[in-house]
Design an enzyme around this catalytic site. Structure first.
Site, mmCIF file in Angstrom:
data_model
loop_
_atom_site.group_PDB
_atom_site.id
_atom_site.type_symbol
_atom_site.label_atom_id
_atom_site.label_comp_id
_atom_site.label_asym_id
_atom_site.label_seq_id
_atom_site.Cartn_x
_atom_site.Cartn_y
_atom_site.Cartn_z
ATOM 1 N N LYS A 46 -38.428 68.378 -49.992
ATOM 2 C CA LYS A 46 -38.673 67.154 -50.763
ATOM 3 C C LYS A 46 -37.324 66.598 -51.221
ATOM 4 O O LYS A 46 -36.438 67.373 -51.586
ATOM 5 C CB LYS A 46 -39.542 67.524 -51.981
ATOM 6 C CG LYS A 46 -39.686 66.445 -53.032
ATOM 7 C CD LYS A 46 -40.775 65.475 -52.690
ATOM 8 C CE LYS A 46 -40.811 64.284 -53.656
ATOM 9 N NZ LYS A 46 -41.569 63.162 -53.094
ATOM 10 N N ASN A 70 -49.099 56.792 -50.741
ATOM 11 C CA ASN A 70 -48.667 57.572 -51.897
ATOM 12 C C ASN A 70 -47.608 56.830 -52.682
ATOM 13 O O ASN A 70 -46.815 56.068 -52.122
ATOM 14 C CB ASN A 70 -48.175 58.962 -51.464
ATOM 15 C CG ASN A 70 -46.698 58.974 -51.139
ATOM 16 O OD1 ASN A 70 -45.855 59.088 -52.029
ATOM 17 N ND2 ASN A 70 -46.363 58.811 -49.858
ATOM 18 N N CYS A 131 -34.495 54.266 -51.362
ATOM 19 C CA CYS A 131 -34.522 54.270 -52.828
ATOM 20 C C CYS A 131 -33.892 52.975 -53.320
ATOM 21 O O CYS A 131 -32.973 52.458 -52.678
ATOM 22 C CB CYS A 131 -33.666 55.418 -53.373
ATOM 23 S SG CYS A 131 -34.174 57.021 -52.821
ATOM 24 N N LYS A 168 -32.046 58.791 -43.093
ATOM 25 C CA LYS A 168 -33.475 58.561 -42.879
ATOM 26 C C LYS A 168 -33.783 57.077 -43.092
ATOM 27 O O LYS A 168 -33.594 56.540 -44.186
ATOM 28 C CB LYS A 168 -34.311 59.424 -43.817
ATOM 29 C CG LYS A 168 -35.796 59.208 -43.579
ATOM 30 C CD LYS A 168 -36.604 60.353 -44.025
ATOM 31 C CE LYS A 168 -38.085 60.078 -43.874
ATOM 32 N NZ LYS A 168 -38.895 61.106 -44.491
ATOM 33 N N GLY A 248 -47.080 59.960 -38.479
ATOM 34 C CA GLY A 248 -48.427 60.096 -37.933
ATOM 35 C C GLY A 248 -48.602 61.148 -36.862
ATOM 36 O O GLY A 248 -49.561 61.094 -36.093
#
Ligand SMILES: Cc1cc2nc3c(=O)[nH]c(=O)nc-3n(C[C@H](O)[C@H](O)[C@H](O)COP(=O)(O)O)c2cc1C
Length: 319
Positions: A46, A70, A131, A168, A248
């Site tokens: 995480k 989420n 972010c 990412k 997915g």
């Protein structure tokens, strides 16, 4: 003969290319009840921030017809607890740790990189740039090539030379190739894609947004074609840059699809929520998919769909 699934992540050899996706397996402890974490290619943790964080208010999960939304936010113990507790636990279990980091400023990312560089046993850093940048009116780093590049440059500068840095990427951009190029120019050794897509669910009984934070990240099968498209476009533009593909993936065949598009490793996220042993199952299924196609080494299929298309060829149906 079983196909050779070994792959390299910088200096570390991974026994196979199936990884957990950041935020979907915490730091591996919960998964260990269901799978041997040392048998997974790597555990991607995480995203960790400098300080402990409680995340966003609840409700922060909503199901959709082919995925979920989420708005967990970056809940976590902060870097001190991560280094004292989580990283040593992963290493004691023989797992390979890819540490995901997140920050609100370029300096925060750099500080995290420096702290992790001093720790032994980090196989790679995955830099979650989805972010808000508090120094740029909350603009998400991953949506701006200059901001994205600034984070990666600062992280690369503070990371030990032998630890690869993966950026990412977010799919919520007009031109993902432009962001990918900026990250690679700034020193990224590889790219991870895709993060969730921004979505929203309205509860039609309550007549209000289902998530307390209103919007959230969409993940699961609904986003797989977006992930395939992003991996395809970036592989086309930057053929030599290693890609961790995700979005997915529910089966070994889904993992193979991302590899044919150009990913050399695949992370599994949402699937883990309803099948905690999904990584082990997907690995078995991938092995089977490759064996049935007579593939001897994983490297043979990475980006193969590009070559087939360029050559105007296609394979026969696989039984
Ligand atoms: C509950 C949840 C939490 C997540 N937390 C993070 C995170 O902390 N850092 C990050 O880079 N991505 C995070 N992600 C995104 C996943 O790593 C992954 O990129 C995305 O969900 C697509 O993969 P999937 O469809 O297999 O879930 C999270 C996803 C979910 C569903």
């Amino acid at each position: 003969m079983a196909p050779d699934l070994r792959t390299r992540l910088g200096n570390v050899e991974l026994p196979n290319p199936i990884l957990t996706a950041s935020g979907c397996a915490s730091s591996g402890r919960e998964l260990a009840q269901f799978v041997d974490v040392s048998k997974i290619g790597a555990i991607v943790t995480k995203s960790v921030m400098l300080a402990p964080r409680a995340g966003r208010p609840t409700p922060r999960m909503a199901e959709t017809s082919s995925g979920m939304l989420n708005s967990i936010g970056l809940q976590g113990p902060g870097i001190d607890a991560f280094l004292q507790r989580d990283l040593p636990w992963l290493l004691s279990r023989g797992a390979r740790a890819v540490v995901s980091i997140a920050g609100s400023t370029v300096d925060e990312y750099a500080e995290l990189a420096a702290r992790l560089s001093d720790a032994a046993g980090v196989a790679a850093l995955e830099v979650n740039i989805s972010c808000p940048n508090v120094e740029h009116r909350g603009q998400v780093f991953a949506c701006d090539p200059v901001d994205a590049g600034a984070v990666i440059e600062a992280v690369r500068a503070r990371t030990r030379y032998d630890v690869p840095v993966f950026a990412k990427l977010s799919p919520d951009v007009t031109d993902i190739v432009a962001i990918a190029r900026a990250c690679v120019a700034a020193g990224a050794d590889g790219l991870s894609m895709i993060n969730t897509l921004l979505g929203m669910v309205i509860d039609t009984d309550a007549v209000r947004p289902a998530l307390a934070g209103m919007t959230g990240g969409l993940s699961g099968p609904a986003i797989r074609p977006v992930a395939v498209r992003c991996v395809w476009q970036v592989k086309q533009a930057l053929p030599d840059v290693p890609i961790i593909g995700m979005g997915g993936v529910m089966t070994g065949r889904d993992a193979l699809e991302l590899m044919l598009a150009g990913a050399s490793m695949v992370s599994v996220g949402t699937a883990v929520f309803h099948d905690p042993s999904a990584c082990a199952r997907i690995l078995r299924e991938l092995d089977d998919e490759l064996a049935r196609r007579g593939v001897e080494r994983l490297s043979e299929v990475i980006g193969l769909a590009h070559e087939m298309r360029a050559a105007g060829r296609s394979m026969g149906t696989v039984k």
